[in-house]
Scaffold this active site. Structure first.
Site, PDB file in Angstrom:
ATOM      1  N   LYS A   1       2.214 -13.022-126.915  1.00  0.00           N
ATOM      2  CA  LYS A   1       1.723 -14.316-126.452  1.00  0.00           C
ATOM      3  C   LYS A   1       0.747 -14.990-127.410  1.00  0.00           C
ATOM      4  O   LYS A   1       1.173 -15.649-128.337  1.00  0.00           O
ATOM      5  CB  LYS A   1       1.152 -14.168-125.036  1.00  0.00           C
ATOM      6  CG  LYS A   1       2.253 -13.806-124.019  1.00  0.00           C
ATOM      7  CD  LYS A   1       2.311 -14.711-122.833  1.00  0.00           C
ATOM      8  CE  LYS A   1       3.651 -14.648-122.119  1.00  0.00           C
ATOM      9  NZ  LYS A   1       3.907 -13.417-121.375  1.00  0.00           N
TER      10      LYS A   1
ATOM     11  N   ASP B   1      -0.054  -2.830-121.444  1.00  0.00           N
ATOM     12  CA  ASP B   1       0.612  -4.064-121.832  1.00  0.00           C
ATOM     13  C   ASP B   1      -0.429  -5.186-121.751  1.00  0.00           C
ATOM     14  O   ASP B   1      -0.778  -5.646-120.670  1.00  0.00           O
ATOM     15  CB  ASP B   1       1.790  -4.320-120.884  1.00  0.00           C
ATOM     16  CG  ASP B   1       2.521  -5.625-121.194  1.00  0.00           C
ATOM     17  OD1 ASP B   1       1.952  -6.488-121.895  1.00  0.00           O
ATOM     18  OD2 ASP B   1       3.656  -5.782-120.705  1.00  0.00           O
TER      19      ASP B   1
ATOM     20  N   PHE C   1       5.176  -6.939-115.026  1.00  0.00           N
ATOM     21  CA  PHE C   1       6.137  -7.690-115.834  1.00  0.00           C
ATOM     22  C   PHE C   1       6.010  -7.233-117.282  1.00  0.00           C
ATOM     23  O   PHE C   1       4.953  -7.352-117.887  1.00  0.00           O
ATOM     24  CB  PHE C   1       5.906  -9.199-115.750  1.00  0.00           C
ATOM     25  CG  PHE C   1       6.963  -9.967-116.505  1.00  0.00           C
ATOM     26  CD1 PHE C   1       8.206 -10.210-115.940  1.00  0.00           C
ATOM     27  CD2 PHE C   1       6.737 -10.391-117.807  1.00  0.00           C
ATOM     28  CE1 PHE C   1       9.201 -10.877-116.647  1.00  0.00           C
ATOM     29  CE2 PHE C   1       7.725 -11.060-118.528  1.00  0.00           C
ATOM     30  CZ  PHE C   1       8.967 -11.313-117.938  1.00  0.00           C
TER      31      PHE C   1
HETATM   32  C1  LIG Z   1       5.146 -12.565-121.164  1.00  0.00           C
HETATM   33  C2  LIG Z   1       4.948 -11.114-121.006  1.00  0.00           C
HETATM   34  C3  LIG Z   1       5.831 -10.181-121.587  1.00  0.00           C
HETATM   35  C4  LIG Z   1       7.080 -10.609-122.317  1.00  0.00           C
HETATM   36  O1  LIG Z   1       6.799 -11.356-123.443  1.00  0.00           O
HETATM   37  P1  LIG Z   1       7.961 -12.205-124.170  1.00  0.00           P
HETATM   38  O2  LIG Z   1       7.316 -12.686-125.415  1.00  0.00           O
HETATM   39  O3  LIG Z   1       8.366 -13.293-123.233  1.00  0.00           O
HETATM   40  O4  LIG Z   1       9.078 -11.264-124.428  1.00  0.00           O
HETATM   41  C5  LIG Z   1       5.537  -8.847-121.451  1.00  0.00           C
HETATM   42  N1  LIG Z   1       4.439  -8.434-120.791  1.00  0.00           N
HETATM   43  C6  LIG Z   1       3.581  -9.284-120.213  1.00  0.00           C
HETATM   44  C7  LIG Z   1       2.366  -8.766-119.530  1.00  0.00           C
HETATM   45  C8  LIG Z   1       3.814 -10.657-120.292  1.00  0.00           C
HETATM   46  O5  LIG Z   1       2.972 -11.511-119.702  1.00  0.00           O
END
Ligand SMILES: *Cc1c(COP(=O)(O)O)cnc(C)c1O
Length: 397
Positions: free
Chosen positions: A251, A222, A137
């Site tokens: 986050k 990420d 994700f």
């Molecule tokens: C939540 C998340 C995102 C996206 O972040 P947003 O602030 O909602 O755009 C991207 N990568 C990972 C691993 C996430 O958990």
């Protein structure tokens, strides 16, 4: 009689786009590991809003840092310098791999920046393909969405951006086979969050690093969810003895203020030349002041150690729970305080029952309960939460 709760929910029904499934609860206040709703009910928050509120809600250091900054300067355009942005970049760089930062406002934007940097850096060689992992994700904007290898998130939004190749997670061979002469990077979460708390193995991440070196590919990590102390180290990659070329954060970086960052090796970072990328709000002094307070709090309160210790304790207690409910719980897995409880059935109704009893958890990937308390959580909170969860499991069995 119509209550404040009713009229708030009515406003949403009339005026807010219904793209979320919301609980019929209006949250009004938070302090530490607790949240309160408009009827005065208290919730024990062991999910931290997708690992955003890593210091708990309204941590006094974050509150006062924001309070100080808000009186000085809230926003400044990025054609000037501000002290907070520079100081935050230094903290991120010194606590990771010595890279340079680009600031934005969310995780998806941080990943967009990583994808754009990767493309522009390799544009002279016309290499643009990025390999990403099944169940990943990376966010909801079109490039990050295209990088996200979960068909359910793509549904209805085709065509996706070109240039992403999907392979199974934790399968090094699959990556090697997927590389072609247009490939320039591999992108993954060291611990997949939305995909169900899937942990990269040591051999896999080390192997990826070597493979990327061998084939001249960038390794993009990420760490939007797993970073910032969640796993007991600042960044999850630090458990593997490797470093990425690019890392993305968001986050919990601002413990609730909107901020994202892309960190890139200095020799790559320069490819993002003036005019190639930008963000109006990115790195604004308010968000940066909050993030600086997050780093200071982690240091002063020893929260990396606490996350490791409380993570071990939680795993112990959750594994004991799993033994008691072998018909429901398949496996408990995690690193530090990033823990998934995989069920043998759907988990949404379990999460709902926990909420009715005042405990906030989350279910992802249909059947994985996410247990991600704040990094400053205490044993008594974990005990209280697991007791509630245990009680709900009795009924759920
Ligand atoms: C939540 C998340 C995102 C996206 O972040 P947003 O602030 O909602 O755009 C991207 N990568 C990972 C691993 C996430 O958990």
């Amino acid at each position: 009689m119509k209550t404040d709760t009713d009229s708030t929910i009515e406003n949403f029904k009339k005026y807010v786009i219904p793209n979320y499934i919301r609980n019929p609860v209006v949250l009004t206040r938070g302090k530490g590991v607790y949240l309160w709703d408009s009827d005065g009910r208290r919730y024990l928050d062991l999910f931290s809003g997708w690992a955003v509120s890593n210091l708990g809600h309204c941590h006094p250091r974050v509150v006062s840092a924001i309070g100080r900054q808000v009186k000085l300067l809230i926003h400044a355009p990025n054609v000037f310098y501000t002290e907070a942005q520079g100081a935050l970049a230094k903290l991120i760089s010194n606590n990771s791999f010595g890279g340079q930062c680009f600031f934005c406002n969310s995780g998806t934007e941080a990943n967009e920046a990583a994808i754009k940097l990767t493309r522009i850096h390799h544009s002279p060689q016309e290499r643009y393909k990025i390999i990403t992992m099944h169940n990943s994700f990376h966010g909801r904007t079109m490039a990050s969405l295209s990088a996200t290898a979960q068909p359910k998130y793509h549904k209805g939004f085709s065509p996706m951006l070109e240039g992403f190749t999907f392979v199974p997670f934790n399968d090094l061979d699959a990556v090697r086979k997927a590389v072609d002469d247009k490939t320039c990077a591999v992108m993954l979460e060291p611990i997949q969050g939305e995909g169900g708390i899937n942990i990269a193995s040591q051999e896999y991440l080390k192997g990826l690093r070597s493979l990327c070196d061998e084939l001249r590919l960038l390794l993009i990590l990420d760490e939007v969810q797993c970073g910032m102390g969640r796993t007991g180290k600042y960044f999850a990659y630090q458990h593997y003895g490797i470093t990425p070329d690019i890392m993305t954060l968001a986050k919990s970086l601002g413990n609730g203020t909107a901020i994202g960052a892309m960190v890139a090796r200095v020799d790559l970072a320069g490819s993002l030349v003036p005019g190639s990328h930008a963000s109006t709000f990115g790195g604004n002094p308010l968000a940066c002041a909050a993030s600086i307070a997050v780093f200071e709090t982690i240091e002063r309160e020893g929260l990396l150690d606490n996350a490791s210790e409380m993570g071990r304790y939680s795993m112990e207690r959750l594994n004991a729970l799993a033994e008691g409910f072998p018909n429901v719980i398949k496996e408990v897995r995690g690193v530090g305080l990033m823990i998934g409880i995989e069920l043998k059935k759907e988990g949404a109704s379990l999460v709902k029952k926990c909420m009715d009893k005042g405990l906030l958890l989350n279910c992802t990937h249909e059947n994985v309960i996410r247990f991600m308390p704040p990094l400053n959580v205490k044993k008594k909170h974990i005990d209280a939460g697991i007791d509630i969860l245990g009680g709900v499991l009795e009924e759920y069995n």
